[in-house]
Scaffold this motif. Structure first.
Motif, PDB file in Angstrom:
ATOM      1  N   GLY A  30    -105.993 -63.221  71.527  1.00  0.00           N
ATOM      2  CA  GLY A  30    -107.436 -62.996  71.557  1.00  0.00           C
ATOM      3  C   GLY A  30    -108.062 -63.998  70.605  1.00  0.00           C
ATOM      4  N   VAL A  31    -108.555 -65.103  71.123  1.00  0.00           N
ATOM      5  CA  VAL A  31    -109.026 -66.212  70.298  1.00  0.00           C
ATOM      6  C   VAL A  31    -110.159 -65.783  69.367  1.00  0.00           C
ATOM      7  CG1 VAL A  31    -110.015 -68.536  70.349  1.00  0.00           C
ATOM      8  CG2 VAL A  31    -108.295 -67.886  72.031  1.00  0.00           C
ATOM      9  N   ALA A  32    -111.132 -65.035  69.883  1.00  0.00           N
ATOM     10  CA  ALA A  32    -112.290 -64.640  69.072  1.00  0.00           C
ATOM     11  C   ALA A  32    -111.878 -63.793  67.876  1.00  0.00           C
ATOM     12  CB  ALA A  32    -113.300 -63.893  69.928  1.00  0.00           C
ATOM     13  N   GLU A  33    -110.879 -62.923  68.070  1.00  0.00           N
ATOM     14  CA  GLU A  33    -110.446 -62.030  66.996  1.00  0.00           C
ATOM     15  C   GLU A  33    -109.240 -62.563  66.236  1.00  0.00           C
ATOM     16  OE1 GLU A  33    -109.609 -58.688  69.415  1.00  0.00           O
ATOM     17  OE2 GLU A  33    -111.676 -57.973  69.438  1.00  0.00           O
ATOM     18  N   GLY A  34    -108.563 -63.563  66.788  1.00  0.00           N
ATOM     19  CA  GLY A  34    -107.339 -64.069  66.177  1.00  0.00           C
ATOM     20  C   GLY A  34    -106.218 -63.048  66.242  1.00  0.00           C
ATOM     21  N   ARG A  35    -106.237 -62.234  67.274  1.00  0.00           N
ATOM     22  CA  ARG A  35    -105.255 -61.150  67.428  1.00  0.00           C
ATOM     23  C   ARG A  35    -104.256 -61.494  68.514  1.00  0.00           C
ATOM     24  NH1 ARG A  35    -106.202 -55.801  70.501  1.00  0.00           N
ATOM     25  NH2 ARG A  35    -104.303 -54.691  70.001  1.00  0.00           N
ATOM     26  N   ILE A  36    -102.992 -61.214  68.258  1.00  0.00           N
ATOM     27  CA  ILE A  36    -101.946 -61.452  69.243  1.00  0.00           C
ATOM     28  C   ILE A  36    -101.366 -60.118  69.684  1.00  0.00           C
ATOM     29  CG2 ILE A  36     -99.640 -62.425  69.624  1.00  0.00           C
ATOM     30  CD1 ILE A  36    -100.440 -64.700  67.770  1.00  0.00           C
ATOM     31  N   SER A  99     -98.097 -78.734  81.363  1.00  0.00           N
ATOM     32  CA  SER A  99     -99.310 -78.901  80.558  1.00  0.00           C
ATOM     33  C   SER A  99     -99.470 -77.726  79.600  1.00  0.00           C
ATOM     34  CB  SER A  99    -100.538 -79.036  81.456  1.00  0.00           C
ATOM     35  OG  SER A  99    -100.706 -77.870  82.232  1.00  0.00           O
ATOM     36  N   SER A 100     -98.347 -77.224  79.108  1.00  0.00           N
ATOM     37  CA  SER A 100     -98.406 -76.062  78.218  1.00  0.00           C
ATOM     38  C   SER A 100     -99.203 -76.354  76.950  1.00  0.00           C
ATOM     39  CB  SER A 100     -96.998 -75.598  77.865  1.00  0.00           C
ATOM     40  OG  SER A 100     -96.289 -76.617  77.225  1.00  0.00           O
ATOM     41  N   TRP A 101     -99.358 -77.626  76.603  1.00  0.00           N
ATOM     42  CA  TRP A 101    -100.154 -77.981  75.425  1.00  0.00           C
ATOM     43  C   TRP A 101    -101.605 -77.532  75.569  1.00  0.00           C
ATOM     44  CZ3 TRP A 101    -104.045 -81.412  76.581  1.00  0.00           C
ATOM     45  CH2 TRP A 101    -103.910 -82.099  77.782  1.00  0.00           C
ATOM     46  N   LEU A 102    -102.042 -77.222  76.795  1.00  0.00           N
ATOM     47  CA  LEU A 102    -103.399 -76.720  77.011  1.00  0.00           C
ATOM     48  C   LEU A 102    -103.531 -75.233  76.695  1.00  0.00           C
ATOM     49  CD1 LEU A 102    -104.194 -78.476  80.410  1.00  0.00           C
ATOM     50  CD2 LEU A 102    -105.200 -79.008  78.177  1.00  0.00           C
ATOM     51  N   ASN A 103    -102.414 -74.562  76.533  1.00  0.00           N
ATOM     52  CA  ASN A 103    -102.408 -73.120  76.313  1.00  0.00           C
ATOM     53  C   ASN A 103    -102.151 -72.843  74.831  1.00  0.00           C
ATOM     54  OD1 ASN A 103    -102.127 -70.372  76.428  1.00  0.00           O
ATOM     55  ND2 ASN A 103    -100.693 -70.375  78.143  1.00  0.00           N
ATOM     56  N   VAL A 104    -103.136 -72.286  74.158  1.00  0.00           N
ATOM     57  CA  VAL A 104    -103.069 -72.094  72.705  1.00  0.00           C
ATOM     58  C   VAL A 104    -101.887 -71.213  72.282  1.00  0.00           C
ATOM     59  CG1 VAL A 104    -104.332 -71.264  70.685  1.00  0.00           C
ATOM     60  CG2 VAL A 104    -105.555 -72.431  72.507  1.00  0.00           C
TER      61      VAL A 104
END
Length: 134
Positions: A30-36, A99-104
């Protein structure tokens, strides 16, 4: 097993390296929350992916839209597509293979590999999964 390094010799592995089992790590960031949100499962099939999607659905606020970036063909399975049709807040965005480098989330996988898994000796899958969680 990893052989010790010394001046003039690079790190090497012995020929008798033994696998004691594997696990599949599913993860969403979750990019906005920094939660995995993550889970280790014994196999890498569409069934496990749907189980992981259900976990994400249960652990996120229902009003949130959930876009996904991925390149795994398993996610195109008809049963996965059927599940996604019934859960409109999930939106899959497929990126090209290699292109996995596109996936954070791939950076997180890299960090786990470099700092917890590589050079580790795990005699049981449970030990590997514990190292991943830590």
């Amino acid at each position: 097993k990893s052989l010790p390094m010394f001046p003039g010799r690079l790190k090497m592995l012995t020929h008798d390296d033994k696998r004691n089992g594997t696990t599949t790590l599913f993860a969403a960031l979750g990019v906005a929350e920094g939660r995995i949100i993550s889970d280790c499962m014994p196999r890498h099939r569409h069934r496990e992916w749907i189980r992981f999607l259900k976990k994400i659905d249960a652990e996120t606020r229902p009003e949130l839209d959930l876009p996904f970036v991925d390149n795994d063909s398993m996610h195109k399975h008809p049963k996965v597509q059927g599940w996604l049709e019934g859960h409109q807040r999930f939106c899959m965005h497929f990126i090209p293979t290699s292109s996995s480098w596109l996936n954070v989330i791939e950076r997180w996988f890299r960090d786990i590999t470099q700092h917890r898994i590589r050079n580790g000796v795990f005699k049981r899958v449970a030990q590997l999964e514990q190292a991943i969680r830590e």
